[in-house]
Scaffold this active site. Structure first.
Site, PDB file in Angstrom:
ATOM      1  CG  ASN A   9      -1.600   1.366   1.365  1.00 10.35           C
ATOM      2  OD1 ASN A   9      -1.843   2.196   0.477  1.00 10.35           O
ATOM      3  ND2 ASN A   9      -2.250   1.359   2.610  1.00 10.35           N
ATOM      4  CD1 TRP A  10       3.540   0.892  -3.122  1.00  9.31           C
ATOM      5  CD2 TRP A  10       3.619   2.717  -5.028  1.00  9.31           C
ATOM      6  NE1 TRP A  10       4.296   0.574  -4.037  1.00  9.31           N
ATOM      7  CE2 TRP A  10       4.230   1.487  -5.307  1.00  9.31           C
ATOM      8  CE3 TRP A  10       3.237   3.584  -5.896  1.00  9.31           C
ATOM      9  CZ2 TRP A  10       4.671   1.147  -6.600  1.00  9.31           C
ATOM     10  CZ3 TRP A  10       4.049   3.334  -7.196  1.00  9.31           C
ATOM     11  CH2 TRP A  10       4.531   2.176  -7.407  1.00  9.31           C
ATOM     12  CD  GLU A  97      -2.918   5.532   6.660  1.00 13.18           C
ATOM     13  OE1 GLU A  97      -2.912   5.610   5.375  1.00 13.18           O
ATOM     14  OE2 GLU A  97      -1.993   5.156   7.438  1.00 13.18           O
ATOM     15  CD  GLU A 166      -3.668  -2.666   7.295  1.00 14.70           C
ATOM     16  OE1 GLU A 166      -2.307  -2.963   6.671  1.00 14.70           O
ATOM     17  OE2 GLU A 166      -4.186  -1.373   6.960  1.00 14.70           O
ATOM     18  N   GLY A 172       2.413   2.221  10.764  1.00 19.54           N
ATOM     19  CA  GLY A 172       3.329   3.177  10.604  1.00 19.54           C
ATOM     20  C   GLY A 172       3.958   3.773  11.766  1.00 19.54           C
ATOM     21  CB  SER A 208       5.226  -1.903  11.890  1.00 21.14           C
ATOM     22  OG  SER A 208       4.796  -0.523  11.976  1.00 21.14           O
ATOM     23  N   GLY A 229       2.776  -1.107   4.230  1.00 24.01           N
ATOM     24  CA  GLY A 229       2.798   0.289   4.095  1.00 24.01           C
ATOM     25  C   GLY A 229       4.125   0.774   3.570  1.00 24.01           C
ATOM     26  N   GLY A 230       4.808   1.354   4.680  1.00 22.64           N
ATOM     27  CA  GLY A 230       5.884   1.877   4.659  1.00 22.64           C
ATOM     28  C   GLY A 230       6.925   1.148   3.714  1.00 22.64           C
TER      29      GLY A 230
HETATM   30  C1  PEP Z   1      -0.831   0.137   6.124  1.00 25.42           C
HETATM   31  O1  PEP Z   1      -0.767   1.327   5.572  1.00 25.42           O
HETATM   32  O2  PEP Z   1      -1.666  -0.452   5.543  1.00 25.42           O
HETATM   33  C2  PEP Z   1       0.359  -0.414   6.752  1.00 25.42           C
HETATM   34  C3  PEP Z   1       0.075  -1.592   7.188  1.00 25.42           C
HETATM   35  O3  PEP Z   1       1.189   0.457   7.073  1.00 25.42           O
HETATM   36  P1  PEP Z   1       2.664   0.125   7.786  1.00 25.42           P
HETATM   37  O4  PEP Z   1       2.901  -1.082   7.073  1.00 25.42           O
HETATM   38  O5  PEP Z   1       3.588   1.266   7.426  1.00 25.42           O
HETATM   39  O6  PEP Z   1       2.494  -0.082   9.316  1.00 25.42           O
END
Ligand code: PEP
Length: 244
Positions: A9-10, A97, A166, A172, A208, A229-230
């Site tokens: 997920n950018w 989000e 999640e 994040g 994360s 995500g990141g």
């Molecule tokens: C996400 O945005 O779906 C996510 C899991 O972010 P991150 O991996 O950065 O925690």
């Protein structure tokens, strides 16, 4: 055993030049193998770029949101049928989000999942509790409420979705749920999916996830992959997760 699916997920990151490098590195570095699948969910304007770069590879692409409406006077919105025209396989719905910042309700998320499925795409429906909800002992109640709304909207078609657990406190933040903590929630979600005749729906964990914690998460019985995500913005890290 269910296939492991890793989806990037950018979020609202990227640019034509950096995307080109990232997509090229993924297309060149992904060693397709049985039992593993990889995808990236990119911002809407870059869907054509992702399509051009990934077409003919085994990597799939998708979007991070979709309208619950088919067409009409919804300025700024994007219909699922438009995503289909760009070859999208997935659309994320109900990311925390969006639930938090854009006040998306369970009912809206469910309607979006339904619209995505109707357009021939696979919705990745996100569920997860905040830290306050976890500390209040409400984790199960929250994720089941969120899942039930989607199951109700999809009814018999629920088999065609993906669910991502999640925990909001892990997104994040660098804090990952311990594998057994995540597994406990996944087992609850699995039981509800089984009761709805959708027990084989892939259940991803997100929050994360990195190259060095993915294997322990993937070793859990009900964790079928990750929504990342990141770490999905760095080809090496993302490929390490996908290969874990
Ligand atoms: C996400 O945005 O779906 C996510 C899991 O972010 P991150 O991996 O950065 O925690």
């Amino acid at each position: 055993m269910r296939k492991k699916l890793v989806v990037g997920n950018w979020k609202m990151n990227g640019g034509l030049a950096t995307n080109a490098k990232l997509l090229h590195a993924l297309a060149g570095g992904w060693d397709a193998r049985a039992g593993r699948a990889l995808a990236v969910c990119v911002p809407f304007p870059y869907l054509g770029q992702a399509q051009a770069a990934l077409m003919g590879t085994t990597i799939r692409w998708g979007a991070q949101n979709a309208s619950e409406h088919a067409a009409g006077a919804y300025t700024g919105e994007v219909a699922a049928s438009m995503l289909a025209e760009f070859g999208c396989h997935y659309a994320i719905v109900g990311h925390s989000e969006r639930r938090q910042r854009y006040r998306e309700s369970d009912a809206e998320v469910a309607a979006k999942a339904s619209a995505v499925l109707a357009a021939g795409l696979t919705p990745i429906a996100c569920v997860g509790e905040t830290l306050a909800e976890r500390e209040a002992g409400a984790t199960e109640a929250v994720v089941l409420r969120q899942l039930d709304a989607v199951l109700l909207a999809l009814s018999g078609a629920a088999k065609g979705m993906v669910v991502a657990y999640e925990p909001v406190w892990a997104i994040g933040t660098g804090k990952t749920a311990r594998p057994e903590e995540a597994q406990a929630v996944h087992a609850t979600l699995r039981a509800r999916l089984e009761a709805s005749g959708a027990g084989d729906v892939p259940l991803l964990y997100g929050g994360s996830v990195k190259g060095d914690n993915a294997a322990a998460l993937f070793a859990q019985k009900d964790i079928d992959g990750a929504l990342v995500g990141g770490a999905s913005l760095q080809a090496n890290e993302f490929l390490a997760i996908a290969g874990a």
